[in-house]
Design a protein around this motif. Structure first.
Motif, short mmCIF file in Angstrom:
data_model
loop_
_atom_site.label_atom_id
_atom_site.label_comp_id
_atom_site.label_asym_id
_atom_site.label_seq_id
_atom_site.Cartn_x
_atom_site.Cartn_y
_atom_site.Cartn_z
N ALA A 36 -3.15 -3.94 18.56
CA ALA A 36 -2.87 -5.11 17.73
C ALA A 36 -2.77 -4.75 16.26
CB ALA A 36 -3.94 -6.17 17.93
N ARG A 37 -3.16 -3.55 15.89
CA ARG A 37 -3.10 -3.12 14.50
C ARG A 37 -2.63 -1.66 14.44
NH1 ARG A 37 -5.29 -6.29 10.55
NH2 ARG A 37 -6.26 -8.23 11.29
N ALA A 38 -2.14 -1.29 13.26
CA ALA A 38 -1.63 0.07 13.09
C ALA A 38 -1.78 0.50 11.64
CB ALA A 38 -0.17 0.16 13.52
N ASP A 39 -1.96 1.80 11.45
CA ASP A 39 -1.88 2.39 10.11
C ASP A 39 -0.42 2.82 9.89
OD1 ASP A 39 -4.60 2.08 9.83
OD2 ASP A 39 -5.06 4.13 10.48
N ILE A 40 0.16 2.37 8.78
CA ILE A 40 1.58 2.66 8.49
C ILE A 40 1.67 3.46 7.21
CG2 ILE A 40 3.86 1.68 8.04
CD1 ILE A 40 3.09 -0.73 9.69
N PHE A 41 2.30 4.61 7.31
CA PHE A 41 2.54 5.47 6.15
C PHE A 41 4.05 5.64 6.01
CE2 PHE A 41 -1.34 6.71 8.32
CZ PHE A 41 -2.29 6.63 7.31
N ALA A 42 4.52 5.70 4.76
CA ALA A 42 5.95 5.90 4.52
C ALA A 42 6.13 6.96 3.44
CB ALA A 42 6.61 4.59 4.09
N TRP A 43 7.14 7.77 3.64
CA TRP A 43 7.48 8.83 2.70
C TRP A 43 8.92 8.65 2.23
CZ3 TRP A 43 3.70 12.43 1.57
CH2 TRP A 43 2.62 12.50 2.44
N VAL A 44 9.16 9.05 1.00
CA VAL A 44 10.53 9.19 0.51
C VAL A 44 10.91 10.66 0.66
CG1 VAL A 44 12.03 9.17 -1.52
CG2 VAL A 44 10.50 7.26 -1.09
N THR A 45 11.94 10.93 1.45
CA THR A 45 12.43 12.30 1.64
C THR A 45 13.66 12.51 0.78
OG1 THR A 45 11.59 12.40 3.91
CG2 THR A 45 13.30 13.98 3.31
N LEU A 46 13.56 13.45 -0.15
CA LEU A 46 14.67 13.80 -1.04
C LEU A 46 15.29 15.11 -0.57
CD1 LEU A 46 12.79 13.22 -4.42
CD2 LEU A 46 14.49 11.69 -3.45
N ALA A 47 16.62 15.18 -0.58
CA ALA A 47 17.31 16.40 -0.16
C ALA A 47 18.37 16.78 -1.19
CB ALA A 47 17.97 16.20 1.21
N VAL A 60 -2.68 -2.63 9.66
CA VAL A 60 -1.64 -3.66 9.52
C VAL A 60 -1.50 -4.40 10.85
CG1 VAL A 60 0.81 -4.06 9.08
CG2 VAL A 60 -0.43 -2.31 7.78
N PRO A 61 -1.53 -5.73 10.87
CA PRO A 61 -1.33 -6.45 12.13
C PRO A 61 0.07 -6.18 12.69
CG PRO A 61 -2.24 -7.91 10.44
CD PRO A 61 -1.84 -6.64 9.74
N VAL A 62 0.13 -5.82 13.96
CA VAL A 62 1.41 -5.57 14.62
C VAL A 62 1.41 -6.28 15.97
CG1 VAL A 62 1.79 -3.34 13.50
CG2 VAL A 62 0.60 -3.42 15.70
N ALA A 63 2.59 -6.48 16.50
CA ALA A 63 2.75 -7.06 17.83
C ALA A 63 3.68 -6.15 18.62
CB ALA A 63 3.33 -8.46 17.74
N ALA A 74 6.10 -5.96 12.77
CA ALA A 74 5.12 -6.26 11.73
C ALA A 74 5.77 -7.21 10.73
CB ALA A 74 4.67 -4.98 11.03
N LYS A 75 4.95 -8.03 10.09
CA LYS A 75 5.44 -8.94 9.05
C LYS A 75 5.40 -8.22 7.71
CE LYS A 75 5.74 -12.76 11.61
NZ LYS A 75 7.02 -13.48 11.84
N ASN A 76 6.54 -8.18 7.04
CA ASN A 76 6.58 -7.52 5.73
C ASN A 76 6.11 -8.50 4.65
OD1 ASN A 76 7.00 -5.70 3.72
ND2 ASN A 76 9.22 -5.90 3.68
N ARG A 77 4.81 -8.76 4.66
CA ARG A 77 4.19 -9.67 3.69
C ARG A 77 2.93 -9.02 3.13
NH1 ARG A 77 4.55 -14.97 7.65
NH2 ARG A 77 6.83 -15.15 7.65
N ARG A 78 2.60 -9.39 1.91
CA ARG A 78 1.43 -8.81 1.26
C ARG A 78 0.16 -9.13 2.04
NH1 ARG A 78 0.75 -6.67 -3.61
NH2 ARG A 78 2.83 -7.37 -4.25
N GLU A 79 0.04 -10.39 2.51
CA GLU A 79 -1.17 -10.77 3.24
C GLU A 79 -1.28 -10.04 4.58
OE1 GLU A 79 1.90 -14.13 3.79
OE2 GLU A 79 1.21 -12.77 2.21
N ALA A 80 -0.15 -9.45 5.05
CA ALA A 80 -0.17 -8.68 6.31
C ALA A 80 -0.28 -7.18 6.05
CB ALA A 80 1.08 -8.97 7.13
N GLY A 81 -0.56 -6.81 4.80
CA GLY A 81 -0.77 -5.40 4.48
C GLY A 81 0.45 -4.66 4.01
N LEU A 82 1.62 -5.34 3.92
CA LEU A 82 2.84 -4.67 3.47
C LEU A 82 3.31 -5.33 2.16
CD1 LEU A 82 4.62 -4.13 6.91
CD2 LEU A 82 3.33 -2.47 5.56
N GLY A 83 4.38 -6.13 2.21
CA GLY A 83 4.82 -6.86 1.02
C GLY A 83 5.61 -6.04 0.03
N LEU A 84 6.38 -5.07 0.51
CA LEU A 84 7.24 -4.24 -0.33
C LEU A 84 8.61 -4.16 0.33
CD1 LEU A 84 7.45 -2.02 -2.68
CD2 LEU A 84 6.99 -0.36 -0.88
N PRO A 85 9.70 -4.33 -0.43
CA PRO A 85 11.02 -4.12 0.20
C PRO A 85 11.08 -2.73 0.82
CG PRO A 85 11.28 -5.11 -1.96
CD PRO A 85 9.84 -4.74 -1.85
#
Length: 508
Positions: free
Chosen positions: A222-233, A354-357, A378-389
């Protein structure tokens, strides 16, 4: 006296007096640089960056200080991007206008050295593998850069790399016109001597970027840790050290453009004869014209460039998101070295718990049912732990088993605005299946039964999206809507099934 001056001016205009020498000012490199990377416009979100040939581009802005004399001057900007589009260069801060722009496209490399040495004398160094003895002899290059390397020595004509011994070409100097760095030159007319801080901005090809997500499902799903990277080439030959770096999400309209010079193809691959084997000696010496004079002595060794890109992963950095018209700009807070022929990853997002389904989703058309796809939302909202385009990119999903993360699947996502649902589709599961059977046909009325089977030891959420059909559509349960399609959602019990009856009236 006035007549003499007039006569002298006329004489000079006719070429009788020597013209003033052209003044040259060289800027060895920028003091500050900013790199803004745009994604490859035709690469889909589920496609990885082409490491060998990134098809995006970058806007590079450099700050340089110049001291210019009065009169006409050629300014040489060394260390610009090798894949620069010279026609895009904009120079700000000069008191005078630019008369002319040129790109010195012949870059010093093993390939260009060999190419320029055609017909010239070089030294061939050979090392005996058994004894380690090194010998050198003079030779003349008689072939171009493609195919076998044909040389002429005192013993005749041979192809290099056919003796089985390590062989190296030594050059006596650097031919005139080969630049050690990609160089843009401009010509200006200055009314007076001055010192100026200028900005040089230009577009360059051979760059790309994407977001890469790592999702770690926590126990229970029901929850997950989400990490994101910017990959430059970058496939460019120029590195931009400690650059202010930004990336742009979106697809600006851009026509296909080819950079002026290919500075990335400097490697030299020497071959034996295509047929191979035998002694390299194929004919006696031939009388030929003397080679042109050599430049000042300077021993250089031709070595193939290593085109393999490296990957560098940095620690997590703060990335700020900004608006740029209809696009999203992500500004990396700390300076980044955008290295030559390399990939680099910097942190974009780190959100824990982050809450996930998790749902299994099928597309249905009449009685044709696609295999259920395991989908994480996942909901891309601040209250759901995300909230960033969230920019488009690829994702790897892991789940802990026996205390160790195991790869569950890989997916991709498109650009997602704040408030949107973020979906990662992982693929089919052997434990969940769906099928539709025809149960009644009467006139223009056809009835079907959709059966979902769950072989897992836990309940699952299932969704069926029905494509529009000709005729009236009814179902035995209340349906919702998603993406303009009728949607059936149901919880399927552990080791159980769920069924939906639906009817199409007016079907041909």
């Amino acid at each position: 006296m006035r007549g003499l001056l007039a006569l002298a001016a006329l004489f000079a205009s006719l070429g009788g007096l020597p013209a003033a020498a052209q003044q040259v000012v060289t800027s060895a490199g920028p003091e500050k640089v900013s790199v803004t990377v745009y994604r490859a416009p035709n690469r889909d979100s589920d496609e990885a960056i082409d490491r060998g040939n990134p098809d995006g581009y970058a806007l590079i802005t450099e700050t340089r200080t110049l001291t210019l004399p009065a009169g006409r001057t050629t300014i040489r900007f060394e260390g610009v991007a090798g894949n620069i589009f010279p026609e895009s260069a904009i120079i700000g801060g000069l008191a005078q206008g630019v008369r002319e722009k040129n790109l010195d496209a012949d870059l010093l490399s093993a390939r260009s050295l060999y190419d320029r040495a055609l017909g010239r004398r070089v030294m061939i160094r050979r090392t005996n593998k058994a004894t380690g003895k090194v010998s050198e002899e003079q030779a003349t290059i008689r072939s171009g850069v493609d195919g076998a390397a044909v040389i002429q020595t005192g013993d005749g004509v041979e192809a290099l790399q056919c003796t089985g011994l390590p062989e190296t070409i030594l050059y006596d100097g650097v031919p005139q016109g080969l630049a050690a760095k990609p160089t843009l030159s401009i010509e200006v007319d200055s009314a007076a001597a001055s010192t100026s801080t200028i900005t040089l901005s230009y577009l360059a090809g051979g760059f790309d970027w994407q977001a890469d997500y790592v999702i770690r499902l926590l126990p229970g799903g029901a929850r997950a840790d989400i990490f994101a990277w910017v990959t430059l080439a970058s496939s460019d030959v120029t590195s931009f050290a400690q650059a202010g770096t930004q990336v742009i999400a979106g697809k600006p309209n851009r026509e296909s453009t080819t950079s002026f010079g290919d500075f990335g193809s400097g490697s030299l691959s020497l071959q034996c004869w295509p047929t191979g084997g035998g002694s390299p000696l194929i004919s006696p010496p031939m009388a030929m014209a003397a080679p042109p004079p050599l430049p000042a002595p300077m021993m250089m060794r031709a070595e193939a460039m290593d085109d393999a890109a490296s990957i560098i992963v940095t620690g997590t950095r703060k990335v700020a998101q900004e608006e740029l018209g209809d696009f999203k700009l992500y500004r990396i807070a700390d300076p980044v070295t955008v290295a030559s022929k390399a990939q680099k990853q910097v942190g974009l997002l780190s959100s824990e718990s982050v809450p996930v389904a998790i749902a299994y989703v099928s597309d249905v058309y009449e009685n044709e049912v696609d295999d259920p796809i395991m989908t994480i939302r996942a909901k891309n909202r601040r209250e759901a732990g995300l909230g960033l385009p969230l920019p488009a990119g690829q994702a790897a999903v892991f789940e802990a088993t026996g205390g160790r993360p195991i790869l569950v699947g890989e997916s991709s996502t498109d650009d997602k605005a704040v408030g949107e649902d973020v979906e990662f589709k992982l693929g089919t599961s052997p434990s969940v299946s769906a099928d539709a059977d025809e149960v009644i046909r009467k006139g223009r009325r056809t009835g079907y039964r959709l059966t979902v089977t769950n072989a897992n030891s836990w309940p699952i959420a299932y969704e069926a999206k029905f494509a529009p059909v000709d005729g009236r559509f009814t179902a035995s349960a209340k349906l919702g809507k998603r993406d303009g399609k009728a949607l059936w959602t149901v919880s399927v019990p552990a080791n159980g099934t769920a069924m939906l009856d639906y009817t199409i009236i007016g079907q041909r």
